[in-house]
Design a protein around this motif. Structure first.
Motif, PDB file in Angstrom:
ATOM      1  N   ALA A 172       0.837  -1.196   0.000  1.00  0.00           N
ATOM      2  CA  ALA A 172       0.000   0.000   0.000  1.00  0.00           C
ATOM      3  C   ALA A 172       0.879   1.256   0.000  1.00  0.00           C
ATOM      4  O   ALA A 172       0.546   2.263  -0.640  1.00  0.00           O
ATOM      5  N   ASN A 173       1.991   1.181   0.694  1.00  0.00           N
ATOM      6  CA  ASN A 173       2.924   2.307   0.731  1.00  0.00           C
ATOM      7  C   ASN A 173       3.525   2.571  -0.646  1.00  0.00           C
ATOM      8  O   ASN A 173       3.664   3.724  -1.078  1.00  0.00           O
ATOM      9  N   ILE A 174       3.850   1.503  -1.352  1.00  0.00           N
ATOM     10  CA  ILE A 174       4.378   1.658  -2.715  1.00  0.00           C
ATOM     11  C   ILE A 174       3.334   2.338  -3.606  1.00  0.00           C
ATOM     12  O   ILE A 174       3.642   3.248  -4.371  1.00  0.00           O
ATOM     13  N   GLY A 175       2.089   1.868  -3.497  1.00  0.00           N
ATOM     14  CA  GLY A 175       1.027   2.466  -4.293  1.00  0.00           C
ATOM     15  C   GLY A 175       0.832   3.932  -3.975  1.00  0.00           C
ATOM     16  O   GLY A 175       0.673   4.770  -4.875  1.00  0.00           O
ATOM     17  N   ASP A 176       0.859   4.255  -2.705  1.00  0.00           N
ATOM     18  CA  ASP A 176       0.687   5.638  -2.264  1.00  0.00           C
ATOM     19  C   ASP A 176       1.811   6.531  -2.788  1.00  0.00           C
ATOM     20  O   ASP A 176       1.576   7.639  -3.285  1.00  0.00           O
ATOM     21  N   LYS A 177       3.036   6.043  -2.696  1.00  0.00           N
ATOM     22  CA  LYS A 177       4.202   6.843  -3.115  1.00  0.00           C
ATOM     23  C   LYS A 177       4.410   6.819  -4.625  1.00  0.00           C
ATOM     24  O   LYS A 177       5.129   7.651  -5.173  1.00  0.00           O
ATOM     25  N   ALA A 178       3.795   5.853  -5.321  1.00  0.00           N
ATOM     26  CA  ALA A 178       3.984   5.730  -6.771  1.00  0.00           C
ATOM     27  C   ALA A 178       3.346   6.878  -7.537  1.00  0.00           C
ATOM     28  O   ALA A 178       3.608   7.047  -8.734  1.00  0.00           O
ATOM     29  N   LEU A 179       2.504   7.651  -6.871  1.00  0.00           N
ATOM     30  CA  LEU A 179       1.895   8.806  -7.535  1.00  0.00           C
ATOM     31  C   LEU A 179       2.935   9.880  -7.843  1.00  0.00           C
ATOM     32  O   LEU A 179       2.696  10.779  -8.637  1.00  0.00           O
ATOM     33  N   ASP A 180       4.096   9.758  -7.173  1.00  0.00           N
ATOM     34  CA  ASP A 180       5.216  10.668  -7.461  1.00  0.00           C
ATOM     35  C   ASP A 180       6.502   9.843  -7.453  1.00  0.00           C
ATOM     36  O   ASP A 180       7.196   9.751  -6.449  1.00  0.00           O
ATOM     37  N   ILE A 181       6.792   9.221  -8.595  1.00  0.00           N
ATOM     38  CA  ILE A 181       7.902   8.268  -8.655  1.00  0.00           C
ATOM     39  C   ILE A 181       9.266   8.953  -8.563  1.00  0.00           C
ATOM     40  O   ILE A 181      10.290   8.268  -8.442  1.00  0.00           O
ATOM     41  N   ASN A 182       9.300  10.260  -8.620  1.00  0.00           N
ATOM     42  CA  ASN A 182      10.577  10.964  -8.503  1.00  0.00           C
ATOM     43  C   ASN A 182      10.882  11.409  -7.078  1.00  0.00           C
ATOM     44  O   ASN A 182      11.934  12.002  -6.824  1.00  0.00           O
ATOM     45  N   SER A 183       9.977  11.114  -6.170  1.00  0.00           N
ATOM     46  CA  SER A 183      10.169  11.559  -4.791  1.00  0.00           C
ATOM     47  C   SER A 183      11.057  10.578  -4.031  1.00  0.00           C
ATOM     48  O   SER A 183      11.071   9.379  -4.319  1.00  0.00           O
ATOM     49  N   PRO A 184      11.799  11.073  -3.047  1.00  0.00           N
ATOM     50  CA  PRO A 184      12.619  10.187  -2.203  1.00  0.00           C
ATOM     51  C   PRO A 184      11.764   9.139  -1.494  1.00  0.00           C
ATOM     52  O   PRO A 184      12.225   8.023  -1.248  1.00  0.00           O
ATOM     53  N   ALA A 185      10.522   9.496  -1.157  1.00  0.00           N
ATOM     54  CA  ALA A 185       9.631   8.562  -0.458  1.00  0.00           C
ATOM     55  C   ALA A 185       9.343   7.326  -1.303  1.00  0.00           C
ATOM     56  O   ALA A 185       9.231   6.209  -0.777  1.00  0.00           O
ATOM     57  N   PHE A 186       9.250   7.519  -2.628  1.00  0.00           N
ATOM     58  CA  PHE A 186       8.993   6.381  -3.505  1.00  0.00           C
ATOM     59  C   PHE A 186      10.180   5.430  -3.521  1.00  0.00           C
ATOM     60  O   PHE A 186      10.016   4.208  -3.427  1.00  0.00           O
ATOM     61  N   TYR A 187      11.382   5.982  -3.614  1.00  0.00           N
ATOM     62  CA  TYR A 187      12.578   5.141  -3.620  1.00  0.00           C
ATOM     63  C   TYR A 187      12.753   4.430  -2.275  1.00  0.00           C
ATOM     64  O   TYR A 187      13.201   3.282  -2.220  1.00  0.00           O
ATOM     65  N   THR A 188      12.364   5.108  -1.221  1.00  0.00           N
ATOM     66  CA  THR A 188      12.407   4.471   0.102  1.00  0.00           C
ATOM     67  C   THR A 188      11.445   3.294   0.163  1.00  0.00           C
ATOM     68  O   THR A 188      11.765   2.241   0.724  1.00  0.00           O
ATOM     69  N   SER A 189      10.262   3.454  -0.434  1.00  0.00           N
ATOM     70  CA  SER A 189       9.272   2.372  -0.441  1.00  0.00           C
ATOM     71  C   SER A 189       9.782   1.160  -1.218  1.00  0.00           C
ATOM     72  O   SER A 189       9.510   0.012  -0.847  1.00  0.00           O
ATOM     73  N   ILE A 190      10.542   1.413  -2.280  1.00  0.00           N
ATOM     74  CA  ILE A 190      11.117   0.319  -3.069  1.00  0.00           C
ATOM     75  C   ILE A 190      12.186  -0.412  -2.258  1.00  0.00           C
ATOM     76  O   ILE A 190      12.278  -1.647  -2.287  1.00  0.00           O
ATOM     77  N   ILE A 191      12.988   0.340  -1.515  1.00  0.00           N
ATOM     78  CA  ILE A 191      14.016  -0.271  -0.669  1.00  0.00           C
ATOM     79  C   ILE A 191      13.362  -1.157   0.401  1.00  0.00           C
ATOM     80  O   ILE A 191      13.829  -2.266   0.692  1.00  0.00           O
ATOM     81  N   ILE A 192      12.265  -0.669   0.964  1.00  0.00           N
ATOM     82  CA  ILE A 192      11.538  -1.455   1.970  1.00  0.00           C
ATOM     83  C   ILE A 192      10.992  -2.737   1.341  1.00  0.00           C
ATOM     84  O   ILE A 192      11.040  -3.815   1.949  1.00  0.00           O
ATOM     85  N   LEU A 193      10.490  -2.634   0.108  1.00  0.00           N
ATOM     86  CA  LEU A 193       9.980  -3.813  -0.597  1.00  0.00           C
ATOM     87  C   LEU A 193      11.099  -4.830  -0.820  1.00  0.00           C
ATOM     88  O   LEU A 193      10.898  -6.040  -0.612  1.00  0.00           O
ATOM     89  N   ILE A 194      12.264  -4.359  -1.233  1.00  0.00           N
ATOM     90  CA  ILE A 194      13.403  -5.254  -1.446  1.00  0.00           C
ATOM     91  C   ILE A 194      13.773  -5.962  -0.152  1.00  0.00           C
ATOM     92  O   ILE A 194      14.044  -7.161  -0.134  1.00  0.00           O
ATOM     93  N   GLY A 195      13.750  -5.208   0.949  1.00  0.00           N
ATOM     94  CA  GLY A 195      14.033  -5.812   2.248  1.00  0.00           C
ATOM     95  C   GLY A 195      13.019  -6.876   2.599  1.00  0.00           C
ATOM     96  O   GLY A 195      13.369  -7.947   3.127  1.00  0.00           O
TER      97      GLY A 195
END
Length: 214
Positions: A172-195
């Motif tokens: 859900a966090n990835i979806g929320d942050k995906a509305l702005d894929i250039n934001s640091p929050a989006f990249y953080t969400s991807i790192i969390i997903l990888i973890g």
């Protein structure tokens, strides 16, 4: 007894026909979280209900739960997206559980791989909770297995409710942050997903190698 058999036959035919209609029409071809978000946007105030209904019937479509969870985050934000996803996942999991328990028990028991996980573990709550914490194991597969091998529904429900929370929050966090894929929050969400994926792989390997403790 005869009425029960006739009901099982009727439900089986209905489900098979529905499945082939979905496949034939390509209902889920090229469906993306963004497409789902746009679809839900047409329903305004009842969009959460539509979303929950969609999640409820996911076990009949083979559509990936994670993609729908991401769509939930995109559509409703991380908080409400997570709430609606948890409700929908519980409804969908329950549907798969009861279909396996009352209609397709023998068939699923024969087809399911690693069935020893369900047959050797007497603590159904711990088993389902552990499996739910591994997003790499298909959500619906666990639900069908639990129903086919007579895990108590109370244990199944509570373990599912608790076990899906980490994964739901991440997607859900990835979806929320995906509305702005250039934001640091989006990249953080991807790192969390990888973890989550890496920890899931380690846990999955351990479970299948040693089995879940009784």
């Amino acid at each position: 007894m005869k009425k029960v058999k006739l009901l099982k036959i009727f439900m089986t035919i209905l489900l098979v026909v529905s499945f082939f209609i979905i496949i034939q029409r390509g209902t889920f071809n090229d469906v993306s979280p963004q497409n789902i978000r746009e679809f839900l946007g047409d329903y305004s105030y009842i969009a959460p209900i539509i979303y929950i209904i969609m999640f409820t019937f996911v076990p009949l479509t083979l559509f990936p739960d994670s993609a729908l969870a991401i769509a939930g985050g995109m559509s409703f934000g991380i908080f409400w997206g997570s709430i609606y996803t948890i409700i929908g996942a519980l409804c969908g999991g329950s549907l798969a559980y009861f279909l396996a328990k009352f209609l397709f028990k023998d068939l699923i028991a024969k087809l399911l791989k690693n069935k020893e996980l369900f047959t050797t573990n007497k603590n159904g709550f711990i088993l389902i909770l552990t499996l739910r914490l591994i997003p790499l194991i298909p959500f619906d597969l666990i639900s069908y297995g639990a129903g086919a091998f007579d895990i108590k529904y109370r244990d199944f429900f509570l373990a599912t409710l608790i076990g899906i929370i980490p994964g739901v929050l991440v997607f859900a966090n990835i979806g929320d942050k995906a509305l702005d894929i250039n934001s640091p929050a989006f990249y953080t969400s991807i790192i969390i997903l990888i973890g989550l994926i890496l920890s899931s792989k380690l846990l999955k390997k351990k479970i299948y190698k040693k089995g879940v403790n009784h």
